[in-house]
Design a protein around this motif. Structure first.
Motif, PDB file in Angstrom:
ATOM      1  N   ARG A  64       0.876  -1.167   0.000  1.00 32.30           N
ATOM      2  CA  ARG A  64       0.000   0.000   0.000  1.00 32.30           C
ATOM      3  C   ARG A  64       0.914   1.218   0.000  1.00 32.30           C
ATOM      4  NH1 ARG A  64      -2.719   3.003   4.116  1.00 32.30           N
ATOM      5  NH2 ARG A  64      -2.095   1.446   5.639  1.00 32.30           N
ATOM      6  N   PHE A  65       0.788   2.037  -1.049  1.00 32.33           N
ATOM      7  CA  PHE A  65       1.573   3.259  -1.165  1.00 32.33           C
ATOM      8  C   PHE A  65       0.737   4.441  -0.700  1.00 32.33           C
ATOM      9  CE2 PHE A  65       3.473   0.677  -4.642  1.00 32.33           C
ATOM     10  CZ  PHE A  65       4.782   0.670  -4.188  1.00 32.33           C
ATOM     11  N   GLU A  66       1.356   5.380  -0.040  1.00 36.13           N
ATOM     12  CA  GLU A  66       0.666   6.569   0.451  1.00 36.13           C
ATOM     13  C   GLU A  66      -0.025   7.328  -0.683  1.00 36.13           C
ATOM     14  OE1 GLU A  66       2.034  10.791   2.346  1.00 36.13           O
ATOM     15  OE2 GLU A  66       2.936   8.973   3.184  1.00 36.13           O
ATOM     16  N   GLN A  67       0.583   7.345  -1.859  1.00 38.34           N
ATOM     17  CA  GLN A  67       0.079   8.132  -2.981  1.00 38.34           C
ATOM     18  C   GLN A  67      -1.043   7.437  -3.764  1.00 38.34           C
ATOM     19  OE1 GLN A  67       3.232   7.428  -2.260  1.00 38.34           O
ATOM     20  NE2 GLN A  67       4.290   9.374  -2.005  1.00 38.34           N
ATOM     21  N   VAL A  68      -1.344   6.175  -3.453  1.00 41.25           N
ATOM     22  CA  VAL A  68      -2.356   5.439  -4.219  1.00 41.25           C
ATOM     23  C   VAL A  68      -3.552   5.178  -3.297  1.00 41.25           C
ATOM     24  CG1 VAL A  68      -2.829   3.380  -5.590  1.00 41.25           C
ATOM     25  CG2 VAL A  68      -0.522   4.357  -5.571  1.00 41.25           C
ATOM     26  N   ARG A  69      -4.677   5.807  -3.614  1.00 37.56           N
ATOM     27  CA  ARG A  69      -5.831   5.781  -2.706  1.00 37.56           C
ATOM     28  C   ARG A  69      -6.934   4.788  -3.075  1.00 37.56           C
ATOM     29  NH1 ARG A  69      -3.903   8.449   1.603  1.00 37.56           N
ATOM     30  NH2 ARG A  69      -3.033  10.435   0.998  1.00 37.56           N
ATOM     31  N   ASP A  70      -7.031   4.400  -4.353  1.00 36.96           N
ATOM     32  CA  ASP A  70      -8.137   3.520  -4.751  1.00 36.96           C
ATOM     33  C   ASP A  70      -7.719   2.599  -5.890  1.00 36.96           C
ATOM     34  OD1 ASP A  70      -8.315   5.034  -7.157  1.00 36.96           O
ATOM     35  OD2 ASP A  70      -9.733   6.408  -6.237  1.00 36.96           O
ATOM     36  N   ARG A  71      -8.600   1.694  -6.228  1.00 33.83           N
ATOM     37  CA  ARG A  71      -8.290   0.693  -7.253  1.00 33.83           C
ATOM     38  C   ARG A  71      -8.033   1.315  -8.623  1.00 33.83           C
ATOM     39  NH1 ARG A  71      -8.666  -4.866  -7.859  1.00 33.83           N
ATOM     40  NH2 ARG A  71      -8.853  -5.518 -10.028  1.00 33.83           N
ATOM     41  N   SER A  72      -8.793   2.333  -8.999  1.00 40.69           N
ATOM     42  CA  SER A  72      -8.584   2.918 -10.323  1.00 40.69           C
ATOM     43  C   SER A  72      -7.196   3.561 -10.426  1.00 40.69           C
ATOM     44  CB  SER A  72      -9.680   3.927 -10.668  1.00 40.69           C
ATOM     45  OG  SER A  72      -9.665   5.003  -9.759  1.00 40.69           O
ATOM     46  N   ALA A  73      -6.714   4.185  -9.369  1.00 38.17           N
ATOM     47  CA  ALA A  73      -5.346   4.734  -9.372  1.00 38.17           C
ATOM     48  C   ALA A  73      -4.331   3.596  -9.438  1.00 38.17           C
ATOM     49  CB  ALA A  73      -5.114   5.584  -8.131  1.00 38.17           C
ATOM     50  N   ALA A  74      -4.616   2.493  -8.753  1.00 39.99           N
ATOM     51  CA  ALA A  74      -3.723   1.335  -8.756  1.00 39.99           C
ATOM     52  C   ALA A  74      -3.659   0.689 -10.140  1.00 39.99           C
ATOM     53  CB  ALA A  74      -4.182   0.314  -7.713  1.00 39.99           C
ATOM     54  N   GLU A  75      -4.796   0.593 -10.813  1.00 34.51           N
ATOM     55  CA  GLU A  75      -4.835  -0.013 -12.142  1.00 34.51           C
ATOM     56  C   GLU A  75      -3.948   0.733 -13.136  1.00 34.51           C
ATOM     57  OE1 GLU A  75      -9.034  -0.040 -12.898  1.00 34.51           O
ATOM     58  OE2 GLU A  75      -9.289  -2.042 -12.022  1.00 34.51           O
TER      59      GLU A  75
END
Length: 185
Positions: A64-75
């Motif tokens: 889990r990265f601080e800058q990535v908040r949700d699945r769409s950002a992760a994708e």
């Protein structure tokens, strides 16, 4: 800090894991969980990634990265390579005969006592490390368009001198050449 000056690849982001922005990451560290020990990671565009949580899962780690908040950002991050600057790697923890693969890049290649090339990259396509070597031109420059790959092993590289910036290359006496399909070599 922006993009590292001397980047060392630490891992590659894979698919998202769950709906909260966690990601699968393939780490290239000796201890997979040590990926979090190097501080902020960067991609080649200079975007920062701070590890908040990390746990093992089969052949990867879930991060889990601080800058990535949700699945769409992760994708959107699938396939992004993560780097640290070479200065962040702990030289003092290495044994006398240990080194970082990234330190091979830039070494002059010596064969029969003379400089014949320079290591411009190190690759691993799954069957072991390969040195990409650019041969020296008659004018003393490097022929970067005529590179060749050489297995990185104790047999082909029996000596490395980081202080002198050189490695000794011993090419195999025989290399098997295969002809076109249906053709004898």
């Amino acid at each position: 800090m922006a993009k590292p000056d001397n980047p060392v690849l630490m891992g590659v982001i894979g698919a998202p894991h769950g709906v909260r922005g966690e990601l699968r990451v393939r780490p290239y560290t000796g201890d997979p969980l040590a990926l979090a020990d190097y501080g902020t990671l960067y991609d080649m565009q200079g975007r920062a990634f701070d590890v908040v949580d990390i746990r093992p899962q089969k052949t990867v780690v879930v991060v889990r990265f601080e800058q990535v908040r949700d699945r769409s950002a992760a994708e959107a991050l699938n396939g992004v390579e993560l780097f640290v600057d070479r200065t962040r790697l702990p030289d003092e923890e290495l044994e006398d005969d240990e080194f970082f693969i990234a330190d091979l890049v830039g070494l002059s290649v010596l064969e029969d006592g003379g400089r014949t090339g320079e290591v411009i990259a190190v690759h691993n396509f799954g069957a072991g490390d390969l040195l990409e070597i650019a041969p020296v031109t008659p004018g003393g420059g490097l022929a970067r368009k005529r590179t060749f790959l050489m297995e990185f092993s104790r047999e082909t590289v029996p000596e490395i001198d980081f202080d002198a910036g050189t490695l000794v290359l011993v090419r195999p006496d025989e290399i098997e050449v295969r002809g076109e399909e249906g053709e004898e070599a």
